[in-house]
Write an enzyme that holds these catalytic residues in place. Structure first.
Site, PDB file in Angstrom:
ATOM      1  N   ASP A 122      10.925   2.852  -1.088  1.00 45.03           N
ATOM      2  CA  ASP A 122       9.649   2.666  -1.756  1.00 45.03           C
ATOM      3  C   ASP A 122       9.953   2.263  -3.204  1.00 45.03           C
ATOM      4  OD1 ASP A 122       6.509   4.475  -1.362  1.00 45.03           O
ATOM      5  OD2 ASP A 122       6.997   2.593  -2.364  1.00 45.03           O
TER       6      ASP A 122
HETATM    7  C1  GLC Z   1       3.849   1.892  -3.563  1.00 45.17           C
HETATM    8  C2  GLC Z   1       3.554   2.683  -2.310  1.00 45.17           C
HETATM    9  C3  GLC Z   1       3.920   1.992  -1.037  1.00 45.17           C
HETATM   10  C4  GLC Z   1       3.807   0.490  -1.217  1.00 45.17           C
HETATM   11  C5  GLC Z   1       4.854   0.073  -2.234  1.00 45.17           C
HETATM   12  C6  GLC Z   1       4.790  -1.440  -2.505  1.00 45.17           C
HETATM   13  O1  GLC Z   1       4.282   2.755  -4.567  1.00 45.17           O
HETATM   14  O2  GLC Z   1       4.065   3.997  -2.235  1.00 45.17           O
HETATM   15  O3  GLC Z   1       3.027   2.469  -0.015  1.00 45.17           O
HETATM   16  O4  GLC Z   1       4.041  -0.175   0.022  1.00 45.17           O
HETATM   17  O5  GLC Z   1       4.711   0.782  -3.456  1.00 45.17           O
HETATM   18  O6  GLC Z   1       3.601  -1.773  -3.116  1.00 45.17           O
END
Ligand code: GLC
Length: 720
Positions: A261
């Site tokens: 993430d």
């Molecule tokens: C965010 C979220 C995740 C998302 C990623 C990209 O912090 O936790 O669900 O897909 O970043 O945007």
């Protein structure tokens, strides 16, 4: 493309570039991509950035093509970029948030909506979506419950698999976009409901309740998985070898890509499990994480770690090969644009067919929580008042709405006016939707309009950016201003229906007591106002069922229907006052205000003749569970018939009931249907006290009905 040959020709820097993902803004200043996390310094230069293998949150076909051309020209082996985005509940045509889609209990609808989103995203150059989110959601204080189908493992798994099928198709259609299931794992169980907080679950609870929905997506062929930000037992998921290697790769056989993430590598330093970014990389690579999102620690420190023998070239090659394999499956080496096309964007985005599907999804995921008979309103009404902070609010598409725009959204006011062109439809906001608002500047006008109207649509709730990531709340009530407005309007006109907009279950016991009808639209998306109007005036018949319990009070959270019995259960869980030594609160009921599976219709459905094909089953045999469902109402409608079981005695305490199957019926007025479910020994398996996944002989209760607390019951035995 012969990717093994390509890999053999790549430098280490090129490989590490493929394991790095950066936001679109680093590739193209024109891009207005969302930064969906904390932006931080990259510590790398332009030449390094040009080796990056994938991009996050691009927004249009034109920009994607321009960037792809520039990137491939600079790549030593002209490796195409992978473009990924959070297409969570629609791309430009936005359908309801996933928590609402769970309430539809309709896998076909979910798959159709995901297909629509995939097409709209693909023509804008998106190759992969960071969806579905399969975090079990049992705590409404956590803002990201909006992204989950809800609190039940079975429902979440079936909805998740439907999302994967809709996005990915069979992989042969150029509009297929690989899905990425997230957040692995148990992100929905943060301490105190606070986002990113630690998760403490036993291995039993993790495997029994929290993992099955991710597994369902892996079994459905999902191409990517994203570890969660949280720790489990003190270990961040991004560095959790037990999760990412033992369970995901070895037990489940997952062969796809693992992407961290946003910035999660560096967050291991903040968690206090890595001295610095370099240590974080060692943890992540050795746990099995492939791509690092929005930070560059792998790119910067992998060579040192290789030289020190703390990670291996085999690990880097295996991870790089998985990324190249995904690009190869998408045909990007032959056609780096895939179906990106400005012309197709104009044709597909918000087209009538897509709007119609988004409207149907909003209708079928809406939940009629209460109706004392005021709904449906008559379409012959002459004077209607649409009152409240959401009466003409276009911000009803929800959080994480991709390229959706508020200005595309149909408001309740517009929907009612469209449906009743000859009626006089007046409106006033009454108050704002701000959290904690106390002022009601339009109160007098609201009371006057309500008093003069034949019917009132009172639009209340939670603003779309008050749920979602980072938006945990300790109180889940409506603001004092909204409640003041509600009391006054409901006092002025009894023929009032409340329409609720929310990204999570709210705490509404007083509203539930004084309002004759409450229709929960959640965050319904682009067509929310048209769907609400059609439901309120009977052109559509509500059929949604709650996929997540509505707490009576925040103090009950986390609260969910499939709870254990405890050694001292309360006698009357709906009663506020309980006495004696039992598992109770002194000041609120134990039961939620509205239970999982609850949802009314303009019809009444009756359930009769629950019969079992046997009293005893053995492994390999099937038990048929039959029930007759009749539509006693005067109109066509849909009804989700739910089947629960209870394992009455087992080597570990088992839930008082667990959803095992459901079917959504379509019934004309007066029509009956014989529903037959099938249960086998495999359906009765669980993680026993020894940790084995097995069934245990004994007595089971089987329950069938319209919600988790309106059920017909019978018993049978499993013998082994
Ligand atoms: C965010 C979220 C995740 C998302 C990623 C990209 O912090 O936790 O669900 O897909 O970043 O945007």
């Amino acid at each position: 493309m012969d990717i093994k040959k390509l890999l053999s020709e790549m430098t280490l820097a090129e490989k590490l570039g493929q394991l790095t993902q950066l936001n679109a803004v680093f590739f193209n200043a024109e891009n207005d991509a969302d930064i969906t996390g904390p932006a931080a310094k990259l510590h790398i230069g332009e030449d390094d950035i040009s080796l990056t293998g994938s991009v996050l949150n691009f927004t249009s076909a034109a920009l994607m093509k321009k960037t792809q051309d520039a990137a491939m020209a600079r790549q030593p082996h002209h490796i195409p970029l992978l473009f990924m985005q959070d297409v969570i509940h629609g791309f430009r045509t936005v359908y309801p948030i996933p928590l609402a889609m769970g309430c539809s209990f309709d896998e076909t609808l979910v798959e159709d909506c995901a297909r629509m989103a995939a097409k709209e995203a693909a023509v804008s150059g998106v190759h992969v979506t960071f969806s579905p989110m399969m975090d079990l959601a049992r705590d409404a204080r956590w803002g990201r419950v909006m992204e989950s189908p809800g609190e039940d493992p079975t429902l979440n798994g079936r909805v998740g698999a439907a999302f994967v099928r809709g996005y990915q198709g069979d992989g042969t259609d150029p509009y297929d976009i690989p899905a990425c299931v997230k957040h692995f794992a148990a992100y929905g169980a943060p301490e105190a409901g606070r986002d990113y907080a630690p998760v403490e679950l036993s291995e039993h609870t993790l495997r029994e309740y929290y993992l099955p929905a991710y597994r369902a997506c892996v079994d459905a062929g999902v191409k990517m998985i994203m570890p969660a930000f949280n720790t489990i037992g003190g270990v961040p998921c991004t560095a959790n070898r037990h999760l990412l290697d033992t369970i995901l790769r070895r037990e489940w056989g997952f062969k796809g890509v693992v992407i961290s993430d946003y910035h999660a590598h560096h967050e291991m330093v903040k968690h206090g499990v890595a001295e610095n970014d370099k240590e974080a990389v060692a943890l992540a690579v050795n746990a099995g994480c492939d791509i690092e999102m929005m930070s560059t620690a792998t790119y910067r420190f992998a060579k040192e770690l290789l030289d020190e023998g703390r990670i291996t070239m085999e690990q880097i090659d295996a991870a790089t090969l998985r990324v190249l394999e995904l690009k190869n499956q998408l045909g990007l080496f032959e056609n780096p644009y895939r179906v990106a096309s400005e012309k197709e964007e104009k044709r597909l985005h918000l087209c009538p067919e897509h709007r119609a599907l988004a409207r149907r999804a909003a209708e079928e995921s809406a939940v009629l929580l209460k109706n004392d008979g005021v709904l449906p309103f008559s379409k012959a009404l002459r004077k209607v008042a649409v009152i409240g902070p959401f009466a003409k609010e276009q911000g009803i598409k929800g959080n994480w709405a991709g390229n959706g725009r508020d200005e595309d959204c149909v408001t309740v006011l517009a929907g009612v006016r469209t449906l009743l062109p000859d009626a006089e439809v007046a409106t006033t906001r009454g108050c704002s939707w701000e959290l904690g608002e106390t002022k009601v500047p339009d109160l007098e006008e609201a009371v006057e309009l309500a008093s003069e109207a034949d019917a009132v649509v009172l639009c209340l709730g939670e603003y779309q950016h008050h749920s979602g990531e980072g938006n945990s709340r300790a109180t889940l009530t409506l603001s004092p201003a909204q409640m003041t407005l509600a009391r006054a309007v409901l006092d002025a006109n009894k023929n009032t229906a409340v329409v609720l907009f929310n990204g999570r279950p709210l705490v509404i016991p007083e509203l539930s007591a004084i309002a004759p009808a409450i229709l929960d639209m959640w965050q319904p998306g682009t067509e929310g106002g048209n769907a609400a109007a059609r439901l309120l005036f009977g052109d559509a018949n509500p059929c949604g069922k709650l996929s997540m319990s509505f707490p009576y009070h925040e103090g009950q959270c986390p609260i969910y229907y499939s709870h254990l019995h405890t050694g001292r259960p309360v006698a009357n869980p709906k009663e506020i006052t309980q006495t004696g030594y039992c598992s109770r609160y002194m000041d609120v009921p134990v039961d939620p205000l509205y239970v999982f599976g609850h949802g009314l219709s303009y019809n009444t459905y009756t359930y009769d003749n629950l019969t079992l094909s046997a009293d005893v089953i053995h492994p390999g045999e099937e038990l048929e569970v039959a029930v007759t469902v009749k539509n006693e109402g005067k109109r066509y409608g849909k009804e989700t018939v739910q089947l629960y079981i209870r394992d009455k005695v087992a080597s570990v305490a088992r839930p008082v009931k667990e959803l095992k199957d459901f079917v959504k019926l379509e019934l004309e007025a007066g029509e009956s249907a014989a529903v037959i479910f099938t249960i086998t020994e495999e359906d009765l398996r669980f993680h026993t006290v020894s940790g084995a996944f097995d069934s245990e002989a004994g007595e089971f209760e089987v329950m069938v009905g319209k919600s988790s607390d309106e059920l017909l019951a019978a018993t049978f035995r499993l013998e082994k």
